[in-house]
Motif scaffolding. Structure first.
Motif, PDB file in Angstrom:
ATOM      1  N   ASP A 182       0.837  -1.206   0.000  1.00  0.00           N
ATOM      2  CA  ASP A 182       0.000   0.000   0.000  1.00  0.00           C
ATOM      3  C   ASP A 182       0.873   1.257   0.000  1.00  0.00           C
ATOM      4  O   ASP A 182       0.576   2.223  -0.713  1.00  0.00           O
ATOM      5  CB  ASP A 182      -0.901  -0.013   1.235  1.00  0.00           C
ATOM      6  N   VAL A 183       1.935   1.237   0.777  1.00  0.00           N
ATOM      7  CA  VAL A 183       2.849   2.386   0.827  1.00  0.00           C
ATOM      8  C   VAL A 183       3.448   2.639  -0.555  1.00  0.00           C
ATOM      9  O   VAL A 183       3.501   3.779  -1.034  1.00  0.00           O
ATOM     10  CB  VAL A 183       3.973   2.146   1.861  1.00  0.00           C
ATOM     11  N   MET A 184       3.885   1.568  -1.219  1.00  0.00           N
ATOM     12  CA  MET A 184       4.468   1.714  -2.550  1.00  0.00           C
ATOM     13  C   MET A 184       3.438   2.226  -3.550  1.00  0.00           C
ATOM     14  O   MET A 184       3.728   3.095  -4.381  1.00  0.00           O
ATOM     15  CB  MET A 184       5.048   0.378  -3.019  1.00  0.00           C
ATOM     16  N   ALA A 185       2.221   1.699  -3.470  1.00  0.00           N
ATOM     17  CA  ALA A 185       1.167   2.102  -4.405  1.00  0.00           C
ATOM     18  C   ALA A 185       0.864   3.591  -4.279  1.00  0.00           C
ATOM     19  O   ALA A 185       0.741   4.304  -5.279  1.00  0.00           O
ATOM     20  CB  ALA A 185      -0.091   1.287  -4.159  1.00  0.00           C
ATOM     21  N   ARG A 186       0.737   4.062  -3.067  1.00  0.00           N
ATOM     22  CA  ARG A 186       0.397   5.473  -2.843  1.00  0.00           C
ATOM     23  C   ARG A 186       1.547   6.389  -3.270  1.00  0.00           C
ATOM     24  O   ARG A 186       1.316   7.466  -3.845  1.00  0.00           O
ATOM     25  CB  ARG A 186       0.012   5.706  -1.381  1.00  0.00           C
ATOM     26  N   LEU A 187       2.756   5.969  -3.009  1.00  0.00           N
ATOM     27  CA  LEU A 187       3.914   6.777  -3.368  1.00  0.00           C
ATOM     28  C   LEU A 187       4.050   6.882  -4.895  1.00  0.00           C
ATOM     29  O   LEU A 187       4.205   7.982  -5.439  1.00  0.00           O
ATOM     30  CB  LEU A 187       5.176   6.159  -2.771  1.00  0.00           C
ATOM     31  N   ILE A 188       3.967   5.739  -5.570  1.00  0.00           N
ATOM     32  CA  ILE A 188       4.054   5.730  -7.030  1.00  0.00           C
ATOM     33  C   ILE A 188       2.848   6.433  -7.636  1.00  0.00           C
ATOM     34  O   ILE A 188       2.961   7.184  -8.615  1.00  0.00           O
ATOM     35  CB  ILE A 188       4.162   4.287  -7.564  1.00  0.00           C
ATOM     36  N   GLY A 189       1.678   6.205  -7.041  1.00  0.00           N
ATOM     37  CA  GLY A 189       0.459   6.819  -7.550  1.00  0.00           C
ATOM     38  C   GLY A 189       0.529   8.334  -7.560  1.00  0.00           C
ATOM     39  O   GLY A 189       0.089   8.988  -8.514  1.00  0.00           O
ATOM     40  N   GLN A 190       1.085   8.912  -6.514  1.00  0.00           N
ATOM     41  CA  GLN A 190       1.209  10.372  -6.437  1.00  0.00           C
ATOM     42  C   GLN A 190       2.106  10.902  -7.559  1.00  0.00           C
ATOM     43  O   GLN A 190       1.783  11.908  -8.201  1.00  0.00           O
ATOM     44  CB  GLN A 190       1.784  10.770  -5.075  1.00  0.00           C
ATOM     45  N   ARG A 191       3.206  10.231  -7.795  1.00  0.00           N
ATOM     46  CA  ARG A 191       4.137  10.685  -8.829  1.00  0.00           C
ATOM     47  C   ARG A 191       3.541  10.520 -10.223  1.00  0.00           C
ATOM     48  O   ARG A 191       3.661  11.399 -11.073  1.00  0.00           O
ATOM     49  CB  ARG A 191       5.450   9.905  -8.735  1.00  0.00           C
TER      50      ARG A 191
END
Length: 327
Positions: free
Chosen positions: A48-57
């Motif tokens: 989830d952390v990776m998804a949100r971080l990549i999603g923002q970028r």
């Protein structure tokens, strides 16, 4: 006057040009609405952390919001099935991993999707190796000493994992198969209890994620013998790889990646790949991945597809040789 063959070729060429132009136009227009990134795990975890971080970028790069849709359950296969059944227009994506895209479809009788036909590989976000750790009082300070001990006392050494079908379990099975060892697998309900079992001596060794096991190595609670990646890890530069430790062709990494429903146009796949790879260059993303013990990867969709094929071949052999099967 045009011959029949020339006329047919002209028609075919015109159709090809029209299709190519249509694909280019759709990619240029993409995305036309918010992108839904499905995560098959609960909020707050590493995925989830990776998804949100990549999603923002990616949102900033493509100019459309990326909505994280957590669909936990069944080891991530519920979310994977939902994406495989979605429209192949690039607006629904899966944050997949080794389990959902490789292992679960082999272990479970019916996950509800075809891991090859059901998805279009987009981008490999990163990989994580495992550490071979042992109880500190075990008389094995190298991989070769552990192997010698296992051969001298067949059936007496136990190795722990976070459960049947998890990467630590299957890496252990591969270890047994490649070396012809008789060691006993002890599955636990999660990575924490698995590592704790090595600390207390309930089990003698395990192949664990460095995010949870490296602090224990540094504290002296367990001893690390090797890393399972092809090259040494930047986190443990003094620790040999399994290959360097004398086990030929022994590599294993867990991966996190993004995939779209099968049939997604190549132009859209390439646009998403470029946006994701650009996001991986961010200093913020890089520092977060290091904390998660993930090594960022920027590869093409074709290279990612080839990587997936190799992983499926390797783990299918391990699973079937071990006879691992779940309903």
């Amino acid at each position: 006057m045009l011959s029949k063959r020339t006329l047919l070729r002209s028609i075919a060429l015109g159709a090809w040009v029209a299709c190519a132009a249509s694909g280019t136009a759709s990619a240029q227009a993409f995305p036309t609405k918010p992108i839904r990134l499905v995560v098959g795990f609960a909020p707050g975890g590493p995925a989830d952390v990776m998804a949100r971080l990549i999603g923002q970028r990616v949102s900033a790069i493509l100019g459309q919001s990326v909505v994280i849709d957590n669909r936990p359950g069944a080891g991530g296969t519920i979310g994977a099935r939902a994406v495989a059944e979605s429209d192949p227009d690039g607006h629904t994506l899966l944050l997949g991993n080794t389990s959902t895209l490789v292992i679960s479809p082999v272990i479970y009788k019916n996950v509800g999707y075809d891991p090859v036909k059901g998805f279009a590989p987009i981008a490999l976000l990163g990989t994580t190796s495992n550490l071979l750790i042992v109880n500190p009082v075990l008389p094995a300070k190298s991989v070769q000493e552990l192997i010698a001990l296992a051969r001298a006392k067949p059936g007496t050494l136990n190795y722990s994992s976070a459960g049947i079908g998890t990467p630590p379990h299957l890496i252990g099975e591969m270890f047994k198969q490649r070396l012809g060892l008789t060691v006993v697998h002890v599955p636990y309900k999660g990575g924490g209890p698995s590592v704790q079992a090595v600390i207390t001596g309930e089990t003698q060794f395990s192949f664990e994620n460095p995010a949870s096991s490296l602090p224990l190595v540094q504290a002296g609670n367990v001893r690390a013998l090797a890393v399972t990646s092809e090259a040494r890890s930047s986190q443990t530069p003094d620790l040999p790889t399994m290959i360097e430790a004398g086990v030929p062709d022994f590599t294993s990494v867990s991966f996190t990646a993004v995939a779209a429903p099968g049939g997604t146009p190549a132009a859209i796949v390439n646009r998403l790949n470029a946006a994701i790879n650009e996001s991986l260059q961010s200093a913020e993303v890089g520092s977060t991945l290091v904390k998660l013990s993930v090594e960022a990867k920027t590869v093409s969709p074709e290279a990612f597809a080839a990587f997936l094929a190799r992983e499926r071949d390797k783990w299918t052999t391990v699973v079937r040789t071990a006879g691992v099967q779940m309903d």
